[in-house]
Scaffold this active site. Sequence first.
Site, PDB file in Angstrom:
ATOM      1  N   TYR A  61      25.993   9.515  21.146  1.00  0.00           N
ATOM      2  CA  TYR A  61      25.406   8.254  21.614  1.00  0.00           C
ATOM      3  C   TYR A  61      26.462   7.404  22.331  1.00  0.00           C
ATOM      4  O   TYR A  61      26.208   6.871  23.418  1.00  0.00           O
ATOM      5  CB  TYR A  61      24.830   7.484  20.428  1.00  0.00           C
ATOM      6  CG  TYR A  61      24.232   6.145  20.798  1.00  0.00           C
ATOM      7  CD1 TYR A  61      23.079   6.080  21.575  1.00  0.00           C
ATOM      8  CD2 TYR A  61      24.812   4.948  20.376  1.00  0.00           C
ATOM      9  CE1 TYR A  61      22.521   4.853  21.924  1.00  0.00           C
ATOM     10  CE2 TYR A  61      24.263   3.728  20.717  1.00  0.00           C
ATOM     11  CZ  TYR A  61      23.120   3.681  21.496  1.00  0.00           C
ATOM     12  OH  TYR A  61      22.581   2.462  21.841  1.00  0.00           O
ATOM     13  N   SER A 109      25.694  -0.327  25.564  1.00  0.00           N
ATOM     14  CA  SER A 109      25.807  -0.687  24.153  1.00  0.00           C
ATOM     15  C   SER A 109      27.267  -0.908  23.806  1.00  0.00           C
ATOM     16  O   SER A 109      28.167  -0.359  24.467  1.00  0.00           O
ATOM     17  CB  SER A 109      25.244   0.440  23.280  1.00  0.00           C
ATOM     18  OG  SER A 109      25.659   0.324  21.935  1.00  0.00           O
TER      19      SER A 109
END
Length: 311
Positions: free
Chosen positions: A179, A153
Amino acid sequence: MTLTTTPFGMRATAAEVLDGVDLSGRRIVVTGGASGLGVETVRALAGAGARVTIATRTPEAAKALLEEFPETRAVAVDLADLASVRAFCAAWSGPLDGIIANAGVMMLPTRQVNAQGWEMQLATNYLGHFALAVGLHSALREAEKPRVVVVSSGAQLRAGFDFDDPQFERHPYDPFVAYARSKTADVLLAVGISDRWAEDGISANACAPGWIHTNLARHIDTATMQALGAMDSDGNLLTPDYYKTPAQGAATAVLLAASPLLEGVTGRYFEDNQEAEVVDGGPEVMAGVAKWSVDPAAADRLWDYALPVVR
């Protein structure tokens, strides 16, 4: 180093990047293949003839895909449960042409840990996929030109991996930082595989799918979604220009997993179907791959940190 380029832009779909590619006989595992980007990933690969195994916590959710592509199968795997991953690997038989590490969780609001005490985003996004790759190493080695693709990501631009406190045991838990670290770890996984398994003929790359409306974002709060321009004041989803469809978001992973254009390319990070430039990470950086995410020394250190856990 010259960056690898392809003729596909950010709006290309997974099916378009495989147009004319015959994957008959190739066996590919896709984690999280029963929802979101995974569905479009499986659809493109199976549509090109691949025999896809969907590794998912909810095999029943793949019913429509199995009906559409009878050669596809779905197997229950919980990436946060290493016993589940080990069982899947032990049951595998024969060569494996590819793994797409697609499954993930994002911004869990409170700190949770798995049975090994690993923070749940790191356990699911990284450790489970690391265990899967290690457990299937011999099967990959049996195949001709096998590939591993790790879906990361753009969040990897925001935080390097914290070896001093990887599980948030000494510092307050932050959902986004957790994350981001897990997605940095994902890129480091691809770098580690590329460095360690090159002699086995195994290539590995990481990618960012971009912004897409999927269930992955279910934990993002309303204020953040509105700040992104992805939700109105009534809570309805909006689609800003920079968002992609799931089929577009799946394209880069599919390209890396199966396109002849990427043969021999390994240890890289791609976004929008192009290799990304290595940049300094930070809060204002919007594109590229952070130096800390492709640092070979960090990849080695993370590998050595995780290996005793999965064995």
